[in-house]
Enzyme design. Structure first.
Site, PDB file in Angstrom:
ATOM      1  N   GLY A 356       9.175 -50.263 -37.151  1.00 36.56           N
ATOM      2  CA  GLY A 356       9.170 -50.622 -38.562  1.00 36.56           C
ATOM      3  C   GLY A 356       9.151 -52.127 -38.742  1.00 36.56           C
ATOM      4  CB  SER A 357      10.250 -54.256 -41.548  1.00 39.98           C
ATOM      5  OG  SER A 357       9.346 -53.716 -42.493  1.00 39.98           O
TER       6      SER A 357
END
Length: 679
Positions: A356-357
């Site tokens: 993810g981020s």
């Protein structure tokens, strides 16, 4: 006259026969004399040795297994003595079931005991002694001894048993031991074939250097060292440091009666206990993290960036390794093996997830190092970005952002465009030295490689499928840690530690030192040399400043408000199942195991990092809501010496925590105590 001639002829034949008989007798005496000379003179030494061996027996003495301790000396694995009741099937004259039924009339034999015995029978030879009852009480020992005559082939033995005092805590790191199965026996027997004389000499000289005494013909890594040993390390440190923990087998030479019973001891070479293994793990921190997860699933890895020491390696749910020592029962095994939560899976090493981020800081560093971006390049984030007719969403519009603010505010649009500009192969080539999609080399077995995609990877992975070509649109989602990206928490923590250390990568490890049981000398376990990755300091500093900004003005500012130190971090939310760009994510409409994962990476203190952490809470939603509060408490413990209050722990377990609540306790006051003597 004729009669006289006949008498003379008969007399002559008699004398010939007599002479022949005399020669035959002389020949026999000559043969006996020659044989006697051969036995008494020529083969005296050989036959004397054989006769001696017929009246003596060499009995192996298994060594005490070494203890496992945490970095502060807390005992995590130790031994205790107990009596067992054991059956040698080949010496039983009646059906085994009848023998076991008869034993059950003297001492209790439970259905679980019978199940374990049957399972051991399948993996053992009939002449081996197998336990039917473990840990007999003194009363049971006395009761059976009084009726021992009724049970030929059944005997009481004193055994050492492994014990894990903290139960489930740290189970995936510590591992467990179990009875040696047939496949392991064959592997042990093959050791002698694989080792040449030079290797044996090296083993012996190594023992001399450490002050150990080897029994005759026994080396650390050969079949002879496992004579008399029933158990072997199966998982974790128990497996990877099996040679050191096992010790050196001793021998006793016993005089035996014609019936094979021991009469007296003739000689003895004592066994040498195994080394104690001291871990880098802080078991108090490990237990705190496991408590904070509660019933949730996930993994957390904490590493010291300055040396690669793993401070905590958590996988939840976990299991009790004591279940495996005596042979786990069918019901307990099925409960663990069939659980949808997979407690036997070491999620820290074997669970692979999209980052993810949390991938964005590394993408930002890649942009600076490859020259695809400079710090002052502005990208307009309007909430989405269209490429090739497909629209990639970004949640909400952030307006103009540079690299610093793209990390702080977690702009998807910025990193969509960056990934497109870099291309999949350039991303792969930059991320590989950081350890993404690679085996880190940690000193416990079983870690997964994960997936760091490239055009070549897709050709190999999809070679049996029609779609082997890499499409430009597949690159876009890589920039925000989605797509084909799949990494372990160990890899993510290791990369975060390398970033925190200024671009120097160190091999993560969980074993710190070995302690000799005789001399008490502690020897540090040597580690590979650090690997400078060659990043420009100004580029690393910019990324680290942006991660500090995340905790001050970005997505985790609420969680880290009021922290008595400054840290850098990055939140992440990763899809567990693919959601179409045309659809909106709605957790309420998805099954619990299909919801997004919550991730967070961090390091602290910001100016001189002493800890780097990567954490995931499976199917828990946004990173700031679930994973970041866990990491905040880890930082509080390690950097500030603070332990959450009971009120705060309850809120964390229920996923309702942000900043700490209640009055934190001093970490030193919550330390687990150990009976281990200080070295």
């Amino acid at each position: 006259m004729t009669e006289l001639r006949n008498v003379k002829a008969e007399l002559k034949r008699f004398r010939v026969r007599l002479a022949a008989l005399a020669l035959a007798v002389l020949a026999c005496f000559a043969l006996l004399t020659w044989r006697l000379y051969t036995l008494q003179v020529v083969r005296h030494d050989e036959l004397a040795e054989r006769a001696e061996s017929n009246r003596t027996a060499v009995v192996p003495i298994p060594p005490n297994r070494g203890e496992i301790l945490d970095r502060n000396g807390v005992v995590l694995a130790t031994n205790y003595k107990a009596y067992t009741l054991e059956i040698t099937p080949s010496r039983i004259d009646q059906p085994l079931d009848e023998t076991i039924d008869a034993i059950g009339q003297v001492v209790e034999v439970t259905p679980r005991d019978r199940q374990r015995f049957q399972r051991l029978m399948k993996n053992s030879r009939t002449f081996e002694s197998l336990p039917i009852r473990m840990r007999l009480t003194d009363e049971e020992v006395a009761r059976f001894a009084a009726q021992r005559y009724r049970f030929p082939g059944v005997e009481i033995k004193a055994r050492l048993f492994r014990n894990y005092p903290l139960g489930e805590t740290g189970a995936h790191v510590i591992g467990y031991i179990g009875r040696i199965d047939q496949q392991e026996k064959e592997r042990i027997e093959d050791w002698d074939d694989d080792d040449d004389d030079d290797e044996d000499d090296d083993d012996a000289s190594g023992a001399e250097r450490t002050g150990k005494r080897l029994a005759p013909n026994v080396c650390r890594h050969c079949a002879a060292n496992y004579r008399g040993t029933d158990h072997i390390g199966k998982l974790g440190v128990e497996s990877s440091y099996e040679t050191e923990l096992h010790g050196l087998t001793g021998v006793e030479q016993m005089e035996t009666s014609p019936g094979g019973r021991a009469v007296r001891r003739l000689a003895s070479h004592p066994a040498t206990p195994g080394d104690s293994v001291r871990l880098t793990i802080d078991i108090n921190l490990q237990k705190l993290v496991e408590d904070m997860y509660g019933e949730r699933r996930g993994a957390l890895v904490a590493i010291d960036p300055s040396n690669g020491e793993v401070l905590a390696l958590v996988s939840k749910p976990t299991f009790d390794p004591n279940l495996f020592v005596e042979g786990i029962g069918y019901d307990a095994w099925n409960e663990l093996n069939d659980s949808i939560d997979k407690p036997l899976l070491n999620r820290a090493l074997r669970g692979v997830y999209p980052p993810g981020s949390t991938y964005k800081p590394f993408m930002g560093l890649a942009a600076l190092e490859t020259g695809k971006r400079t710090p002052d390049v502005i990208v307009m984030d309007e909430g989405s970005w269209t490429f090739g007719g497909n629209t990639f969403r970004s949640g909400h519009a952030l307006g103009p952002v540079d690299l610093y603010h793209a990390i702080v505010k977690s702009s998807n649009v910025y990193f969509y465009q960056l990934a497109n500009d870099m291309g999949v192969n350039a991303i792969h080539d930059f991320m590989k030295p950081l350890g993404f999609g690679q085996i880190t080399g940690i000193d416990i077995p079983g870690e997964m490689r994960g997936t760091l995609p490239s055009t070549e990877w897709k050709r190999q992975a999809h070679r049996r499928l029609a779609q082997q070509k890499w499409y430009a649109g597949e690159t876009i989602s890589l920039g925000i840690g989605q797509g084909y990206n799949d990494f372990t928490m160990l890899q993510l923590a290791s990369a975060t530690a390398a970033l925190a250390a200024g671009g120097v990568r160190r091999t993560p490890h969980v074993v710190k030192a070995l302690q000799d049981p005789l001399t008490r000398q502690i020897d540090e376990v040597p580690q590979p040399e650090p690997q400078p990755l060659g990043y420009a300091p100004r580029n690393v500093d910019l990324i680290k400043r942006a991660m500090v900004g995340v905790t001050q003005e970005g997505t985790s500012r609420g969680v880290f408000a009021g922290a008595p130190y400054q840290s850098g971090g990055k939140t992440g939310t990763a899809q567990a199942v693919t959601i179409s760009q045309k659809s909106r994510y709605n957790a309420a409409k998805l099954a619990e195991h299909q919801r997004d994962h919550s991730l967070y990476i961090a390091f602290a203190p910001a100016n001189n990092p002493r800890i780097a952490v990567a954490a995931i809470v499976e199917n828990a939603g946004f990173g700031a809501a679930q994973a970041a509060p866990l990491v905040r408490r880890v930082m509080d413990y390690w950097v500030a010496g603070l332990y959450p209050s009971e009120q705060d722990l309850k809120a964390i377990r229920e996923g309702q925590a942000t900043v700490p609540i209640g009055t934190p306790r001093q970490a030193a006051s919550m330390a687990l105590q150990s009976a281990a003597a200080a070295p």
